[in-house]
Design a protein around this motif. Sequence first.
Motif, PDB file in Angstrom:
ATOM      1  N   ILE A   1      -1.443  -7.541  -3.898  1.00 46.45           N
ATOM      2  CA  ILE A   1      -2.167  -7.377  -2.740  1.00 46.45           C
ATOM      3  C   ILE A   1      -3.356  -8.118  -2.665  1.00 46.45           C
ATOM      4  O   ILE A   1      -3.938  -8.839  -1.439  1.00 46.45           O
ATOM      5  CB  ILE A   1      -2.681  -5.800  -2.734  1.00 46.45           C
TER       6      ILE A   1
ATOM      7  N   SER B   1       1.114   4.696  -2.910  1.00 39.15           N
ATOM      8  CA  SER B   1       1.110   6.016  -2.532  1.00 39.15           C
ATOM      9  C   SER B   1       2.408   6.928  -2.913  1.00 39.15           C
ATOM     10  O   SER B   1       2.291   7.796  -3.330  1.00 39.15           O
ATOM     11  CB  SER B   1       0.855   6.360  -1.018  1.00 39.15           C
TER      12      SER B   1
ATOM     13  N   LYS C   1      -1.619  -4.300  -7.142  1.00 38.09           N
ATOM     14  CA  LYS C   1      -2.841  -4.546  -6.882  1.00 38.09           C
ATOM     15  C   LYS C   1      -2.907  -6.118  -6.913  1.00 38.09           C
ATOM     16  O   LYS C   1      -3.855  -6.779  -6.064  1.00 38.09           O
ATOM     17  CB  LYS C   1      -3.834  -3.513  -7.530  1.00 38.09           C
TER      18      LYS C   1
ATOM     19  N   ASP D   1       0.772  -1.069  -0.019  1.00 37.56           N
ATOM     20  CA  ASP D   1      -0.015  -0.156  -0.154  1.00 37.56           C
ATOM     21  C   ASP D   1       0.882   1.106  -0.034  1.00 37.56           C
ATOM     22  O   ASP D   1       0.700   2.296  -0.610  1.00 37.56           O
ATOM     23  CB  ASP D   1      -0.899   0.066   1.212  1.00 37.56           C
TER      24      ASP D   1
END
Length: 293
Positions: free
Chosen positions: A281, A202, A278, A198
Amino acid sequence: MPPIRNNGVSSLNQARLALGKRLRELRRRADLSGRALAESLSWPPSKVSKLENGRQSPTEDDLHAWTRATGGEAETEGLLAALHTLTVQNIEWQRQLRGGLGSHQTELAALDATTRLFRAFESTFVPGLLQTAEYARARFTQTVAVFDVRGDVDDAVRARIQRQDVLYRQDKRFHFVLTEAALRYRLCPPEVMLGQLDRLLSLASLPNVKFGIVGFPTAYQVAPTHGFWLLDDTRVMVETFSAELNLAGPRELELYRSIFDAMAAAASYGRTAREIIKRVIDDLSGELLPEGE
């Protein structure tokens, strides 16, 4: 893109081989066999072979003795300079980390302050400047276990996180390239890795940060043998299990620029890079879900 001439041999070994080649040339110019030279210096014959073939680094005394025996005293100064460069390149971790992990991070912060352009390729783990505190703690804990150094993990984590302030300086530019494998290796608990992934999402949006990922389907032009950092156009830093190599020779800089350019050209950026993160993740989150959910 400049041509890539080397895809695996370390620059340190290349330097040792180059020095050995120069010694061999002096011996042959003196019309001496390896055995004859060894006998004149009261050395075992194997030592001459090891020095010439880069399997052993000479000492300063070795070089003085070699040039005297071969009539190559005029070459002594140049050979000593080459040996000094070879020695500086290879800084043993145990010595470098003697003051503690936190102290080493402080030294790196001083180097960060003078660097304008950072280019990093990592094939195994997330670069320190992009790490969360929890991921950094896992990395430092492994370092303490492997190298048996002073275990000031808390100090090291704080220093590493403080170093990351450099990411927000607009006079600095960063180009990170990671392999997808670096996002999937189990180097920390899954929940820690989720936080780290994550964080990458960012940081990739910072205006002075270019962030690429080489996905698994990508065909490599050069094998991702090890990670490295290019600091401006003046230094390459390579971490091995036993040493941190600091390389500054023109040929080495050109080589690593070529390799970085190849990795960067193979990487995906922007939306495609985010999609890779993603997917990782989602895969990791799926493993953490209780059975039946």
